[in-house]
Design an enzyme around this catalytic site. Structure first.
Site, PDB file in Angstrom:
ATOM      1  N   THR A 175       0.868  -1.180   0.000  1.00 52.35           N
ATOM      2  CA  THR A 175       0.000   0.000   0.000  1.00 52.35           C
ATOM      3  C   THR A 175       0.906   1.231   0.000  1.00 52.35           C
ATOM      4  OG1 THR A 175      -0.041   0.092   2.392  1.00 52.35           O
ATOM      5  CG2 THR A 175      -1.770  -1.211   1.345  1.00 52.35           C
TER       6      THR A 175
ATOM      7  N   GLU B  14      -5.753  -3.869  -1.071  1.00 50.24           N
ATOM      8  CA  GLU B  14      -6.145  -5.007  -0.244  1.00 50.24           C
ATOM      9  C   GLU B  14      -7.244  -5.850  -0.882  1.00 50.24           C
ATOM     10  OE1 GLU B  14      -5.551  -1.967   0.711  1.00 50.24           O
ATOM     11  OE2 GLU B  14      -4.830  -1.824   2.772  1.00 50.24           O
TER      12      GLU B  14
ATOM     13  N   LYS C 158     -16.169  16.549  10.379  1.00 47.11           N
ATOM     14  CA  LYS C 158     -17.320  16.519  11.270  1.00 47.11           C
ATOM     15  C   LYS C 158     -17.535  17.935  11.785  1.00 47.11           C
ATOM     16  CE  LYS C 158     -19.500  13.210  14.237  1.00 47.11           C
ATOM     17  NZ  LYS C 158     -19.369  12.088  15.125  1.00 47.11           N
TER      18      LYS C 158
ATOM     19  N   TRP D 119     -21.683  15.040   9.620  1.00 41.89           N
ATOM     20  CA  TRP D 119     -20.684  14.764   8.589  1.00 41.89           C
ATOM     21  C   TRP D 119     -20.872  15.665   7.379  1.00 41.89           C
ATOM     22  CZ3 TRP D 119     -17.421  11.653  10.813  1.00 41.89           C
ATOM     23  CH2 TRP D 119     -17.860  10.632  11.647  1.00 41.89           C
TER      24      TRP D 119
HETATM   25  P1  ADP Z   1      -4.112   3.765  -1.024  1.00 42.75           P
HETATM   26  O1  ADP Z   1      -5.083   3.053  -0.115  1.00 42.75           O
HETATM   27  O2  ADP Z   1      -2.734   3.673  -0.547  1.00 42.75           O
HETATM   28  O3  ADP Z   1      -4.568   5.149  -1.426  1.00 42.75           O
HETATM   29  P2  ADP Z   1      -5.201   2.141  -3.051  1.00 42.75           P
HETATM   30  O4  ADP Z   1      -4.948   2.153  -4.475  1.00 42.75           O
HETATM   31  O5  ADP Z   1      -5.282   0.843  -2.371  1.00 42.75           O
HETATM   32  O6  ADP Z   1      -4.091   2.985  -2.400  1.00 42.75           O
HETATM   33  O7  ADP Z   1      -6.470   3.027  -2.810  1.00 42.75           O
HETATM   34  C1  ADP Z   1      -7.676   2.528  -2.379  1.00 42.75           C
HETATM   35  C2  ADP Z   1      -8.569   3.654  -1.996  1.00 42.75           C
HETATM   36  O8  ADP Z   1      -8.858   4.497  -3.110  1.00 42.75           O
HETATM   37  C3  ADP Z   1      -9.913   3.226  -1.517  1.00 42.75           C
HETATM   38  O9  ADP Z   1      -9.874   2.787  -0.177  1.00 42.75           O
HETATM   39  C4  ADP Z   1     -10.737   4.488  -1.705  1.00 42.75           C
HETATM   40  O10 ADP Z   1     -10.542   5.402  -0.661  1.00 42.75           O
HETATM   41  C5  ADP Z   1     -10.140   5.083  -2.961  1.00 42.75           C
HETATM   42  N1  ADP Z   1     -10.985   4.755  -4.111  1.00 42.75           N
HETATM   43  C6  ADP Z   1     -10.784   3.834  -5.065  1.00 42.75           C
HETATM   44  N2  ADP Z   1     -11.780   3.840  -5.971  1.00 42.75           N
HETATM   45  C7  ADP Z   1     -12.668   4.776  -5.570  1.00 42.75           C
HETATM   46  C8  ADP Z   1     -13.937   5.246  -6.065  1.00 42.75           C
HETATM   47  N3  ADP Z   1     -14.494   4.780  -7.183  1.00 42.75           N
HETATM   48  N4  ADP Z   1     -14.560   6.220  -5.352  1.00 42.75           N
HETATM   49  C9  ADP Z   1     -14.027   6.724  -4.214  1.00 42.75           C
HETATM   50  N5  ADP Z   1     -12.845   6.321  -3.718  1.00 42.75           N
HETATM   51  C10 ADP Z   1     -12.163   5.362  -4.372  1.00 42.75           C
END
Ligand code: ADP
Length: 528
Positions: free
Chosen positions: A170, A313, A418, A423
């Site tokens: 990650t 993940e 918040k 929210w």
């Molecule tokens: P990191 O968690 O290190 O940023 P990742 O590529 O694993 O790298 O990112 C996953 C995160 O990206 C998700 O947990 C979410 O917050 C965001 N994400 C991915 N796709 C979307 C989407 N379609 N809409 C909103 N957030 C998204």
């Protein structure tokens, strides 16, 4: 009663065999700037054997980690198959990470060999003095490397489907990067999910814009190979102009990319008129996809832009946003602009602060939890009990779900705002702002406020030559969200900080704000 079905292992080797046998004539096409390089799946499969033999000659054994520091191209695809199919572990390295973090990740994974692009040798050289486990570096370049292999054939070993095929870390925006280890079984099943969710087959030509070091390019290379779709690899040519030229000459039908890249392609085409009409569909995700991007793709380019959600993940496919049956054309955007519904194989629930499941009313907000055969159950050599809950992965994404199963992410838990106990969705404010014609980029963060504890601050990058005042932007948002959501604090900046995978770095933004680095204009509060 025991079943009598065959216990065929779900391995990447099975995928490799299928693509090589059934689709030997399908193509892998690598962009080389002006020209492209073509190879047939049959030839790629043979070169995969040579690479495995070469790695074996270097001493690579079962479970050894082999890192790749590489762009998207044919040779990277060969490593995608050779390394897992010989029983070793493919560890894709993010070439945008700062050297110290790259060293930390390579050491933590214990990579023995690194396969590096010749263009990235300087980056690896900067990291090398800090590496503790790497014994060999294989440089991929223009020369003919076939002589490296003692033999053009390699007998793929039988592999336990539960053994690790690949690893990805990650990006570590909140702490140290954590390793996710994908099993052969997870990759195999994820391929079927991609096949179904993206509805791809051998009539497609798929352009892989998402880097192969970012969650296995969303699993697209393996899925494309399985169904015999041609694979178009842009290598390091990701600037809109070269990318559009590549699209114009090689005519992909399908692609996947993050909103920033797809937005860049849109702007370029509108300004320069490239012919990218071969593209019919583009899957978009990695961060929230603004409705304005989806409609511009539809109306200006004739391309169906489909939102999907996932994370490192989750391999990554978790949800896809396609309108349900019976949706009239003029209501499609109600669904396309959401985060989507879970794909088959992924179970999803939303848990409130008390640990109970929220009702599916499209309003009640909580943290999204998922489970399924391609969702990680732990991190590699790292304890993280706070990321799991009764066998579910806590995604760190916050949102709501409706009765049809459509999820809307409103924030990441670490970025929620918040205000006065309620929210405010930074994601919604950002995606709306991105729909304003003068706005190139926008991020909304929570900042301390005496009266309301926290209030939103909108940081905006304007398009070149465009102008807009905070008042104008606030009125633009005015009719679309609750009045108390409307930010008083506005900052116009030249750029917004991004993580190594191109996402908003809000942690850094909050720190910059606290240091007084943002030129904040404060409007009078909108009446509540
Ligand atoms: P990191 O968690 O290190 O940023 P990742 O590529 O694993 O790298 O990112 C996953 C995160 O990206 C998700 O947990 C979410 O917050 C965001 N994400 C991915 N796709 C979307 C989407 N379609 N809409 C909103 N957030 C998204």
């Amino acid at each position: 009663m025991n079943s009598t079905m065959m216990d065929s292992p779900l391995t990447i080797t099975a995928l490799l065999r299928r693509g090589a046998r059934v689709f030997a004539g399908s193509e892998v096409i690598t962009c080389e700037g002006e020209a492209s390089r073509h190879a047939r799946f049959g030839d790629v499969a043979e070169r995969t054997q040579r690479l495995a033999a070469a790695l074996q000659a270097l001493g690579v054994k079962q479970d050894d980690r082999v890192g790749t520091l590489s762009w998207n191209h044919q040779e990277h695809l060969e490593a995608y198959f050779a390394v897992p199919c010989m029983g070793a572990v493919l560890h894709t390295l993010n070439l945008r990470l700062p050297p110290h973090q790259l060293a930390q990740i390579i050491n933590h994974a214990g990579d023995r060999v690194i396969i590096v692009d010749d263009s990235l040798v300087p980056l690896l050289a900067a990291v090398k003095p800090h590496l503790r486990t790497v014994e060999h570096v294989v440089v991929v370049g223009a020369g003919d490397a076939s002589a490296l292999a003692a033999s053009p054939s390699f007998d793929w070993p039988d592999i336990d489907e539960r053994s690790t095929a690949a690893m990805c870390y990650t990006t570590g925006t909140t702490g140290d990067p954590k390793g996710v280890a994908y099993s052969h079984r997870a990759v195999y099943l994820h391929c079927f999910a991609i096949w179904g969710a993206f509805r791809i087959d051998d009539t497609e030509r798929i352009l892989t814009i998402v880097p192969m070091f970012h969650v296995n390019a969303w699993g697209i290379p393996y899925a494309a190979w399985m169904v015999g779709a041609d694979l178009l690899m842009p290598s390091r040519f990701l600037q809109p102009q070269v990318l559009c030229n590549f699209i114009q000459s090689e005519r992909p039908t399908f692609t996947g990319g993050v909103p920033t890249i797809l937005g860049g392609v849109l702007q370029y085409v509108l300004a320069n008129g490239s012919d990218i009409s071969s593209l019919k569909r583009a899957v978009c995700g990695g961060s929230a996809v603004p409705a304005s991007l989806i409609t511009a793709y539809r109306d200006k380019l004739g391309i169906e832009c489909i939102q999907a959600w996932g994370m490192t993940e989750t391999s990554p496919i978790g949800t896809i946003a396609l309108p349900p049956k019976g949706t009239p054309a003029d209501r499609e955007m109600d669904y396309r602009s959401t985060t989507g519904r879970s794909v088959p194989g992924v179970e999803l629930r939303i848990i409130d602060e008390d640990g109970s499941e929220v009702p599916a009313d499209g309003e009640s907000v909580g943290e999204i939890e998922v489970r399924g055969p391609w969702i990680t159950a732990s991190y590699y050599n790292a304890e993280a009990p706070e990321k799991f809950h009764d066998g579910w992965l806590r995604t760190g994404d916050v949102g709501h779900i409706d009765a049809k199963g459509f999820v809307q992410i409103t924030d990441r838990s670490k970025d929620v705002i918040k205000s006065g106990g309620e929210w405010i969705s930074s994601v919604e404010l950002e995606t709306l702002l991105l729909g304003h014609p003068a706005v190139a980029d926008a991020a909304v963060i929570g900042v301390p406020d005496e009266k309301w504890q926290e209030r939103p601050l909108a940081a905006v990058v304007l398009k070149e030559g465009a102008t807009a005042t905070p008042d104008e932007l606030r009125s633009f948002l005015g009719s679309k969200v609750a009045r108390w959501w409307l930010p008083e604090r506005w900052a116009f900046v030249d750029e917004l900080p991004k993580t190594s995978v191109g996402k908003q770095d809000k942690k850094l933004m909050r720190a910059l704000y606290a240091e007084g680095k943002y030129p904040v204009v404060e409007l009078a509060a909108a009446p509540r």
